[in-house]
Design an enzyme around this catalytic site. Structure first.
Site, PDB file in Angstrom:
ATOM      1  N   CYS A   1      31.272  43.919  39.660  1.00 16.43           N
ATOM      2  CA  CYS A   1      31.431  42.784  40.560  1.00 16.43           C
ATOM      3  C   CYS A   1      32.594  42.971  41.533  1.00 16.43           C
ATOM      4  O   CYS A   1      32.594  42.456  42.631  1.00 16.43           O
ATOM      5  CB  CYS A   1      31.647  41.493  39.766  1.00 16.43           C
TER       6      CYS A   1
ATOM      7  N   CYS B   1      39.435  46.104  38.093  1.00 17.08           N
ATOM      8  CA  CYS B   1      38.994  46.027  39.496  1.00 17.08           C
ATOM      9  C   CYS B   1      39.914  45.159  40.346  1.00 17.08           C
ATOM     10  O   CYS B   1      39.895  45.256  41.568  1.00 17.08           O
ATOM     11  CB  CYS B   1      37.550  45.543  39.599  1.00 17.08           C
TER      12      CYS B   1
ATOM     13  N   CYS C   1      20.789  48.105  28.492  1.00 18.03           N
ATOM     14  CA  CYS C   1      21.018  49.051  29.598  1.00 18.03           C
ATOM     15  C   CYS C   1      22.353  49.750  29.420  1.00 18.03           C
ATOM     16  O   CYS C   1      22.565  50.842  29.921  1.00 18.03           O
ATOM     17  CB  CYS C   1      20.931  48.346  30.941  1.00 18.03           C
TER      18      CYS C   1
ATOM     19  N   VAL D   1      54.360  38.593  44.787  1.00 17.84           N
ATOM     20  CA  VAL D   1      53.111  38.731  44.056  1.00 17.84           C
ATOM     21  C   VAL D   1      53.488  38.736  42.581  1.00 17.84           C
ATOM     22  O   VAL D   1      54.622  39.055  42.231  1.00 17.84           O
ATOM     23  CB  VAL D   1      52.370  40.028  44.493  1.00 17.84           C
TER      24      VAL D   1
ATOM     25  N   GLY E   1      53.823  30.923  38.069  1.00 16.06           N
ATOM     26  CA  GLY E   1      54.437  30.959  39.411  1.00 16.06           C
ATOM     27  C   GLY E   1      53.381  31.226  40.475  1.00 16.06           C
ATOM     28  O   GLY E   1      53.300  30.553  41.502  1.00 16.06           O
TER      29      GLY E   1
ATOM     30  N   ASP F   1      42.664  23.976  37.885  1.00 17.43           N
ATOM     31  CA  ASP F   1      42.649  23.090  36.723  1.00 17.43           C
ATOM     32  C   ASP F   1      44.002  22.493  36.357  1.00 17.43           C
ATOM     33  O   ASP F   1      44.143  21.288  36.187  1.00 17.43           O
ATOM     34  CB  ASP F   1      42.181  23.856  35.480  1.00 17.43           C
TER      35      ASP F   1
ATOM     36  N   LYS G   1      37.895  19.105  31.394  1.00 15.84           N
ATOM     37  CA  LYS G   1      37.419  19.984  32.474  1.00 15.84           C
ATOM     38  C   LYS G   1      35.901  19.978  32.498  1.00 15.84           C
ATOM     39  O   LYS G   1      35.257  19.904  31.456  1.00 15.84           O
ATOM     40  CB  LYS G   1      37.951  21.398  32.216  1.00 15.84           C
TER      41      LYS G   1
ATOM     42  N   GLN H   1      13.136  51.095  39.579  1.00 14.52           N
ATOM     43  CA  GLN H   1      12.051  50.896  38.607  1.00 14.52           C
ATOM     44  C   GLN H   1      10.767  51.601  39.035  1.00 14.52           C
ATOM     45  O   GLN H   1       9.785  51.549  38.306  1.00 14.52           O
ATOM     46  CB  GLN H   1      11.709  49.405  38.503  1.00 14.52           C
TER      47      GLN H   1
ATOM     48  N   GLU I   1       8.706  40.542  29.044  1.00 16.97           N
ATOM     49  CA  GLU I   1       8.746  39.305  29.833  1.00 16.97           C
ATOM     50  C   GLU I   1       8.446  38.021  29.062  1.00 16.97           C
ATOM     51  O   GLU I   1       9.072  36.989  29.295  1.00 16.97           O
ATOM     52  CB  GLU I   1       7.753  39.420  30.995  1.00 16.97           C
TER      53      GLU I   1
HETATM   54  C1  FAD Z   1      38.121  35.713  37.750  1.00 14.51           C
HETATM   55  C2  FAD Z   1      39.081  34.574  37.923  1.00 14.51           C
HETATM   56  C3  FAD Z   1      38.826  33.385  37.242  1.00 14.51           C
HETATM   57  C4  FAD Z   1      39.687  32.300  37.398  1.00 14.51           C
HETATM   58  N1  FAD Z   1      39.402  31.134  36.753  1.00 14.51           N
HETATM   59  C5  FAD Z   1      40.224  30.069  36.908  1.00 14.51           C
HETATM   60  C6  FAD Z   1      39.957  28.848  36.247  1.00 14.51           C
HETATM   61  O1  FAD Z   1      39.004  28.727  35.467  1.00 14.51           O
HETATM   62  N2  FAD Z   1      40.781  27.797  36.479  1.00 14.51           N
HETATM   63  C7  FAD Z   1      41.867  27.911  37.304  1.00 14.51           C
HETATM   64  O2  FAD Z   1      42.584  26.928  37.473  1.00 14.51           O
HETATM   65  N3  FAD Z   1      42.151  29.051  37.928  1.00 14.51           N
HETATM   66  C8  FAD Z   1      41.355  30.130  37.768  1.00 14.51           C
HETATM   67  N4  FAD Z   1      41.645  31.305  38.409  1.00 14.51           N
HETATM   68  C9  FAD Z   1      42.804  31.348  39.324  1.00 14.51           C
HETATM   69  C10 FAD Z   1      43.989  31.979  38.641  1.00 14.51           C
HETATM   70  O3  FAD Z   1      44.508  31.079  37.722  1.00 14.51           O
HETATM   71  C11 FAD Z   1      45.023  32.337  39.723  1.00 14.51           C
HETATM   72  O4  FAD Z   1      44.467  33.405  40.467  1.00 14.51           O
HETATM   73  C12 FAD Z   1      46.318  32.825  39.098  1.00 14.51           C
HETATM   74  O5  FAD Z   1      46.892  31.853  38.328  1.00 14.51           O
HETATM   75  C13 FAD Z   1      47.301  33.241  40.163  1.00 14.51           C
HETATM   76  O6  FAD Z   1      48.429  33.784  39.515  1.00 14.51           O
HETATM   77  P1  FAD Z   1      48.905  35.267  39.788  1.00 14.51           P
HETATM   78  O7  FAD Z   1      50.128  35.516  39.000  1.00 14.51           O
HETATM   79  O8  FAD Z   1      47.814  36.229  39.570  1.00 14.51           O
HETATM   80  O9  FAD Z   1      49.239  35.131  41.348  1.00 14.51           O
HETATM   81  P2  FAD Z   1      49.217  36.226  42.467  1.00 14.51           P
HETATM   82  O10 FAD Z   1      47.822  36.602  42.792  1.00 14.51           O
HETATM   83  O11 FAD Z   1      50.152  37.338  42.175  1.00 14.51           O
HETATM   84  O12 FAD Z   1      49.831  35.377  43.674  1.00 14.51           O
HETATM   85  C14 FAD Z   1      49.208  34.217  44.123  1.00 14.51           C
HETATM   86  C15 FAD Z   1      50.022  33.612  45.262  1.00 14.51           C
HETATM   87  O13 FAD Z   1      51.278  33.218  44.779  1.00 14.51           O
HETATM   88  C16 FAD Z   1      52.365  33.869  45.465  1.00 14.51           C
HETATM   89  N5  FAD Z   1      53.372  34.099  44.423  1.00 14.51           N
HETATM   90  C17 FAD Z   1      53.217  34.740  43.243  1.00 14.51           C
HETATM   91  N6  FAD Z   1      54.318  34.598  42.497  1.00 14.51           N
HETATM   92  C18 FAD Z   1      55.199  33.862  43.211  1.00 14.51           C
HETATM   93  C19 FAD Z   1      56.501  33.368  42.966  1.00 14.51           C
HETATM   94  N7  FAD Z   1      57.148  33.574  41.827  1.00 14.51           N
HETATM   95  N8  FAD Z   1      57.089  32.639  43.934  1.00 14.51           N
HETATM   96  C20 FAD Z   1      56.470  32.382  45.093  1.00 14.51           C
HETATM   97  N9  FAD Z   1      55.230  32.826  45.385  1.00 14.51           N
HETATM   98  C21 FAD Z   1      54.601  33.542  44.442  1.00 14.51           C
HETATM   99  C22 FAD Z   1      51.735  35.085  46.081  1.00 14.51           C
HETATM  100  O14 FAD Z   1      52.375  35.483  47.246  1.00 14.51           O
HETATM  101  C23 FAD Z   1      50.315  34.588  46.381  1.00 14.51           C
HETATM  102  O15 FAD Z   1      50.319  33.877  47.565  1.00 14.51           O
HETATM  103  C24 FAD Z   1      40.832  32.408  38.244  1.00 14.51           C
HETATM  104  C25 FAD Z   1      41.090  33.622  38.918  1.00 14.51           C
HETATM  105  C26 FAD Z   1      40.239  34.700  38.754  1.00 14.51           C
HETATM  106  C27 FAD Z   1      40.528  35.982  39.468  1.00 14.51           C
HETATM  107  S1  FES Z   2      24.226  44.293  30.818  1.00 13.31           S
HETATM  108 FE1  FES Z   2      24.704  44.343  28.710  1.00 13.31          FE
HETATM  109  S2  FES Z   2      23.343  45.804  27.959  1.00 13.31           S
HETATM  110 FE2  FES Z   2      22.730  45.591  30.032  1.00 13.31          FE
HETATM  111  S1  FES Z   3      33.964  44.839  37.837  1.00 15.88           S
HETATM  112 FE1  FES Z   3      33.564  42.817  37.227  1.00 15.88          FE
HETATM  113  S2  FES Z   3      35.491  42.208  36.465  1.00 15.88           S
HETATM  114 FE2  FES Z   3      35.874  44.094  37.320  1.00 15.88          FE
END
Ligand code: FAD
Ligand code: FES
Ligand code: FES
Length: 1251
Positions: free
Chosen positions: A34, A64, A104, A235, A327, A338, A396, A720, A1200
């Site tokens: 993905c 990824c 698969c 970050v 943060g 959330d 939620k 296929q 199927e």
């Molecule tokens: C697959 C996936 C599923 C998710 N599911 C949910 C979910 O179910 N519910 C939900 O609420 N969220 C969900 N999220 C969101 C996720 O919670 C946020 O992406 C995550 O919390 C961001 O935190 P990070 O540390 O990775 O931030 P980063 O990606 O590192 O940074 C995010 C932002 O914050 C800034 N930043 C980082 N740290 C600081 C700091 N200390 N001070 C100032 N700026 C800062 C960065 O510059 C950027 O702008 C999901 C994300 C993904 C990828």
């Molecule tokens: S995606 Fe799990 S076995 Fe094919």
């Molecule tokens: S390839 Fe799907 S989570 Fe990374």
């Protein structure tokens, strides 16, 4: 296992861990399914030594979206480091093989990593721990049961003596279970001692291209880095930022990562509240909160901790929680996340620092609404303990738990009044509007106010918001208030909110017949033997297309897609792409003026749009460059000018515009229109089913190698149907088919989606390779795959049914519309199947059906597991439920009164033999304990208003074999080598359905040679010509017949030798035959059946569902399935097909929503069922003694049919909703379109909150 140290000076900008592992280190076990962090196929374990606790910490992350700098100081374990087929598998890998947890295999390495990490941290996990560990790992094939089963030996089963493993005593699985392995600690990779000694004192400074990443280890270093780079961006976990990294490609940027800053990782608790350092991850928070709960006694504080734990539990999945920081979370400033609602409700504050080092506190609410502090560093988040008697809850409502961006979340608090202060009820809602919506009333009012008045408070508050609020979301929010009110009102005591997950342990029960006692143990037929390459798949060694090593001069192709649904192309400016670094060639329709059209039955779709685009995402051309990144970036530089037209996007639009493909497809029996007046009841209604995405885990891709001679080309492709690809390429390049070799080893899931669609990438790749005389690789990203490949057809059914009081259906009239998208593909064939099957297992004397295929400006829809029959099944079961509701009898009774009996000839023209259908029906009722369940459901519904249960059963009949005889043929080629080993080639494609294994079992019995001596390497047009597409669940029958014919012919050639040397071994016979000039190679043709459909596969299912009428969510409490698969060639594989098919069908009816935007744009992400979607009690039985018509060794096709049985869930949800509506005084029937998302459930409950 030993660790490998990697040193590399040549790092490219933004390179993620996954790209590095796959491209640089050639560790291709971690898959890219993905590239968005949502599927877990790329999971790896990061291990780090914690100098404070002196312990190793192991966590899973999604490679990824993990930038390379993040893994500084960590040991990384990929699937290659867990165990290999050659050197020994890890016990959990062996168990996965034994439990048939691999189909698969594309998701398997990620699963192995998540489960292995769990065992490293917790060698005795609970069942819930196991489920939680793989919540972030999606599998589209298995249905998850077999994966959970593989962990049985590690888990203490809470069922004790009732453990489902003990339930399978009668089946052969007990042999398999006894082979299950327990953990062997010596097999765990050794943590590198250098990393143990390594002290994170020095900050890391990395440059990737034009971007610099600074990773300080303490606040001082961070401040210095910041003052040296004032424009730097912070970050942390990079889960939000990581996905956007590409955006900055052309800028000189500097990032400072906070994730390793020691001071920012602290979490502390005081009587004032909790301070969470900005770099604390959600996993750290969860651990801390759980530990703190043990030392706190005040209830108010406990509620606060519990609310945060509830929130974190369903915030993303482990792979994300392990790296995402609080943060980063608050700094995202996304008000629909959330925890934001909870933090605001709790009056949380943030502690910020500016570049001069000055710190200040701010209310989180103000921080989020004011951009002024955007550049400041978040140091910590403070959660205050305001009042020790506070009640707090978090709820939620996501589309799927574990990845809930688009649902509503709510945090509510209520304070008890004290002598000197007035308590408050505060509710904060995320996801309701673009802002966090907060309401506040005095708490005594909350307790005394009627629900209607509280509704008024919320509606009032919402009237201040800009933009429209969706009524369903409002109903969810009101439902949350209702739940909270209920709990608080209970005599002052606050019950813990009931969780989403049923506390009952899961139960699985699989039953099938043993192979007959007299069958020699060496004969593999009818035994549950794991797939041939399961060990390679579980070790991540098995190669998929993009795992193939690069060729030295390889180029990469990226398609240029339209961003209009319907428009004339005014001009295309390729200059931006042509001048982009690394670009070698750009192609469009002018490269193939004569042969730009393609299609399976009719060439009616353009390979590259020439003058007009007909769907959003249609390929207009392609860019070929030296790297995939260059090709992708250059493709974005192509400028297309359009003259837009109004697109036709829905069936309604098409009907209005008279936009159809072909003429009406009709079926007529008797005289329906004349019969209606004589019926006791005539009912009418409309039911619709939506599109469903295949979401095979391996996206479509191809690698084409042009040979320097005679225009020969070789193409490796995930597909296929090799013949269609071969002929499409030959036509496009105007070369004969004998110059095009299409090769294929396996496909990472297909489900019908790789019958014709791979042409969209194969032909451009072949064209590019041919023009440039270089190998060219083109692999679609998930986003592109979603945009350009066809889906399951959306349908609309307008029915009129007549029945008598005796419950017999007299007549049926159905107008059917399908949405074909922009071209024909297999749409007419799919419609033919729909109309043939619409009456399901009923025999209706008078029927008129008219099917029309709508042409719309959406991607061309085509084949999908079930081929139009599941949609028809939803329609017929709706008709049955409508009658049952009207006549006030059970739906089961209507079914039984109208069962087609032996001899009845349905529209498929093959007469019915009802014996196994009736047997399956009876056995399913018994297995499910139907009468007891019926009584239980009624009692439950009497007792509860806000939760309702529904029970439903349905029978199944599904044709195997094609009405068109030409499709019922296949070839097999058997070579015997001089050492006696046998090579079996055939025209079928291994797409995870276990075809290769079944054919090897057939060959082994037919030749009398052990399975270990026979091998299938790949599928190639060079060995097998003119292969029919692998589809329709009949490939084992067709090719199995060819295999049998080949083996019979070979044995007859060997017979003279055998007669001369009756005691000779197989090897001696083969050598003798060779010396006597007997050919040891046989190509045989198989054409089973009498020219049309072979037989029917029958079955039955029963499901119980619980619906939460406050939120619209549901849970499948139990499903019982009984299937007639004849005598299963391989029960392990067949049970896997049944479970996987059922879960995919469940996705179609109740879960997966494909919502095209108003401009025709496809969604960029898609949710499929996860491990939590599995019925809590799931029982599958393969019917014994099924003597009726079958093909090879008494087996029947199975891929199927079981998908249809998920319609029981749709029926059960409807039944639960009807019960809820009855309580509200609503007695009319509801059709309930698919998929039945929580929103639809709420709409069906009349957008009312049951009080
Ligand atoms: C697959 C996936 C599923 C998710 N599911 C949910 C979910 O179910 N519910 C939900 O609420 N969220 C969900 N999220 C969101 C996720 O919670 C946020 O992406 C995550 O919390 C961001 O935190 P990070 O540390 O990775 O931030 P980063 O990606 O590192 O940074 C995010 C932002 O914050 C800034 N930043 C980082 N740290 C600081 C700091 N200390 N001070 C100032 N700026 C800062 C960065 O510059 C950027 O702008 C999901 C994300 C993904 C990828
Ligand atoms: S995606 Fe799990 S076995 Fe094919
Ligand atoms: S390839 Fe799907 S989570 Fe990374």
């Amino acid at each position: 296992m030993t660790a490998v140290e990697v040193s590399d000076e040549d790092l490219q900008y933004g390179m993620t861990l996954l790209i590095y592992l796959r491209s640089k280190l050639r560790l291709t076990g971690s898959k890219n399914a993905c590239n968005q962090g949502v599927c877990g196929a790329c999971s790896v374990i990061l291990s780090k030594f914690d100098h404070h606790t002196q312990k190793l910490r192991h966590v899973t992350v999604n490679a990824c979206i993990t930038p390379l700098y993040y893994v500084h100081g960590c040991a990384i374990t990929t699937v290659e480091g867990i165990g290999t087929a050659r050197d020994g598998l890890h016990p959990l890998q062996k168990n996965l093989v034994q439990s048939h947890g691999i189909q698969c295999g594309f998701c398997t390495p990620g699963m192995v990593i998540s489960l292995c990490c769990l065992l490293r941290n917790n060698p005795k996990p609970t069942q819930d721990d196991v489920e939680r560990a793989i919540e972030g790992n999606l599998c589209r094939c298995t249905g998850y049961r077999s994966i959970l089963d593989s962990m049985n030996t590690f888990v203490d089963c809470p069922m004790g003596e009732d453990c489902c493993k003990r339930d399978i005593k009668k089946s052969e699985t007990k042999e398999v279970v006894s082979e299950y392995q327990t953990a062997d600690p010596t097999q765990t990779a050794i943590f590198p001692p250098e990393l143990k000694k390594w002290q994170p004192d020095d900050q890391l400074w990395m440059t990737f291209g034009r971007t610099t990443w600074i990773v300080p280890t303490n606040l001082k270093q961070l401040q210095r880095a910041w003052s040296d780079n004032p424009g730097a961006r912070f970050v942390a976990g990079a889960t939000a930022l990581g996905k956007l990294v590409k955006e900055y490609e052309e800028e000189n940027l500097c990032f400072i990562s906070c994730h390793g800053v020691e001071e920012l990782q602290n979490i502390s608790l005081s009587h004032m509240g909790i301070d969470v350092g900005a770099a604390a991850t959600f996993t750290m928070m969860e651990d801390f909160f759980k530990t703190s709960k043990q030392s706190i006694t005040e209830t108010g504080k406990l509620f606060i901790l519990q609310a945060f734990l509830d929130c974190i539990r369903w915030l993303a999945v482990d792979q994300i929680r392990n790296v995402a920081t609080i943060g980063g979370y608050v700094a995202c400033r996304a008000l629909n996340l959330d925890m934001i609602a909870l933090l605001i409700a709790m009056d949380a504050t943030v502690n910020l620092m500016d570049s001069t080092g000055t710190c200040h506190n701010m209310k989180l609410e103000n921080y989020l609404s004011d951009d002024q502090n955007a550049k400041e560093l978040v140091l910590k988040v403070h959660i205050p303990f305001n009042n020790k008697y506070q009640y707090v809850s978090f709820q939620k409502h996501p589309q799927r738990r574990g990845d809930g961006f688009n649902g509503v979340s709510a945090a509510m608090t209520v304070d008890n009044e004290t002598d000197d202060s007035m308590g408050h009820f505060t509710a904060c809602f995320g996801g309701l509007t673009r802002n966090t919506v907060k309401i506040d009333t005095p708490s005594d009012l909350f307790k005394s106010l009627s629900f209607e008045k509280l509704e008024g408070v919320l509606r009032n508050r919402l009237s201040e918001e800009k933009g429209e609020v969706k009524e369903e979301l409002l109903v969810v929010s009101l439902g949350f208030i209702r739940k909270f009110q209920d709990l608080v009102n209970e005599e002052g005591s606050f019950k813990e909110l009931p969780g989403h997950i049923d506390p009952e342990p899961r139960r699985f029960n699989i039953v099938f017949d043993d192979a007959p006692a007299e069958q020699p143990p060496t004969d593999p037929v009818w035994r549950p033997i794991p797939q041939t390459t399961a060990e390679d798949l579980v070790a991540g060694q098995a190669m998929f297309i993009d795992d193939m090593p690069s060729y030295q001069n390889e180029l990469h192709l990226c398609l240029v897609l339209s961003n209009k649904a319907r428009a004339k192309i005014v001009s295309v400016d390729w200059s931006g792409a042509q001048s982009f670094p690394g670009v070698v060639d750009c192609i469009d329709h002018t490269a193939i003026p004569e042969t730009n059209k393609w299609g399976l039955m009719a060439c009616d779709e353009e390979m590259f749009a020439s003058s007009e685009v007909v769907y959003y995402g249609q390929p207009v051309g392609a860019v070929i460059a030296k790297s995939p990144e260059q090709a992708a970036s250059a493709a974005e530089k192509v400028k297309i000018e359009y003259d837009e037209m109004k697109p036709i996007l829905t069936i309604e639009d098409a009907i209005r515009s008279d936009s159809f493909i072909d003429t009406t497809i009709s079926r007529v029996r008797g005289e329906a229109s004349k019969t209606f007046p004589d019926c006791d009841k005539t009912l009418e209604g409309t039911i619709c089913t939506g599109a469903q995405e295949h979401f095979y885990m391996e996206t479509i891709g191809a690698i084409c190698i042009p040979k320097k001679e005679q225009n020969e080309i070789e193409i490796f492709v995930t597909h296929q149907g090799p013949t269609f690809i071969q002929s499409s390429i030959a036509t496009c390049l105007q070369i004969p088919c004998n110059r095009v070799i299409v090769r294929h080893k396996r496909t990472g899931g297909a489900f019908g989606g790789k019958e014709t669609q791979p042409v969209k990438i194969c032909v451009p790749v072949a064209l590019a390779a041919h023009r440039n005389n270089c190998p060219v690789r083109g692999v679609l990203t998930r986003k592109q795959d979603l945009a350009i490949t066809g889906k399951r057809h959306p349908y609309q059914f307008h029915y009129k049914v007549g029945c008598n009081k005796d419950c017999r259906i007299q007549c049926l009239d159905v107008k059917v519309y399908s949405d074909a998208g922009c071209s024909r593909d297999t749409s007419p064939e799919v419609m033919n199947c729909t109309v043939d099957y619409i009456e399901g297992c009923c025999a209706i004397p008078n029927v008129t059906i008219e099917g029309r295929i709508c042409r719309t400006n959406t991607v061309s829809n085509g084949s999908f597991r079930g081929f139009g029959i599941p949609q028809g099944c939803v329609a017929m079961e709706t008709v049955i439920d409508h009658i049952a509701h009207t006549l006030n009898v059970s739906s089961k009774h209507i079914q039984e009164m109208n069962f087609a009996k032996t001899g009845f000839v349905p529209f498929t023209k093959l007469p019915i033999e009802d014996e196994t259908m009736l047997k399956s029906w009876a056995q399913c009722q018994k297995q499910a304990n139907y009468s007891q369940k019926d009584a239980d459901v009624m009692a439950f519904n009497e007792k509860y208003k806000q939760k309702k249960r529904g029970l439903a059963m349905m029978p199944l009949r599904f044709q195997i074999g094609f009405p068109a005889p030409l499709l019922n043929q296949g070839n097999a080629l058997v070579h015997v080598y001089l050492d006696g080993s046998v090579s079996l080639s055939h025209g079928g494609c291994e797409i995870g359905q276990g075809l290769n294994m079944k054919l090897l079992q057939i060959a082994s019995r037919a030749l009398g040679v052990p399975l270990s001596k026979i091998y299938t390497s790949e599928n190639s047009t060079q060995t097998i010509a003119n292969a029919v597409i692998t589809m329709g669940s009949s490939t084992t029958d067709v090719i199995g017949t060819a295999v049998l014919n080949a083996c019979t012919e070979l044995l007859s050639r060997l017979q003279p030798v055998k007669e001369r040397k009756p005691n000779a071994s197989w090897e001696e016979i083969i050598r003798d035959a060779y010396f006597n000039r007997i050919s040891l190679s046989v190509m045989a043709h198989g054409r089973p059946g009498d020219g049309g459909i072979f037989y029917y596969t029958y079955g039955a299912a029963c499901s119980v569902v619980e619906v939460d009428c406050l939120t619209g969510e549901h849970q499948v409490l139990s499903t019982d399935i009984v299937m007639d698969v004849g005598r299963s060639l391989n029960p392990g594989i067949d049970v896997g097909q049944i479970e996987g098919g059922f879960l995919q069908g469940y996705g179609m009816v109740a879960f997966e929503e494909w919502k095209v935007k108003e401009n025709g744009e496809s969604p960029t992400s898609y949710r499929i069922p996860d491990v939590r979607s599995l019925p809590r009690d799931f029982n599958v039985t393969l019917l014994s003694n099924c003597p009726k018509k079958t093909m090879v060794y008494s087996s029947k096709g199975i891929g199927e049919p079981p998908l249809l049985l998920a319609v029981t869930v749709h029926k059960a949800i409807r039944s639960a909703i009807l019960a809820a509506r009855k309580d509200m005084g609503l007695t009319d029937f509801i059709q309930l379109d698919c998929p039945v998302t929580p929103t639809k459930v709420l709409e069906a409950c009349h957008k009312k909150v049951p009080i």
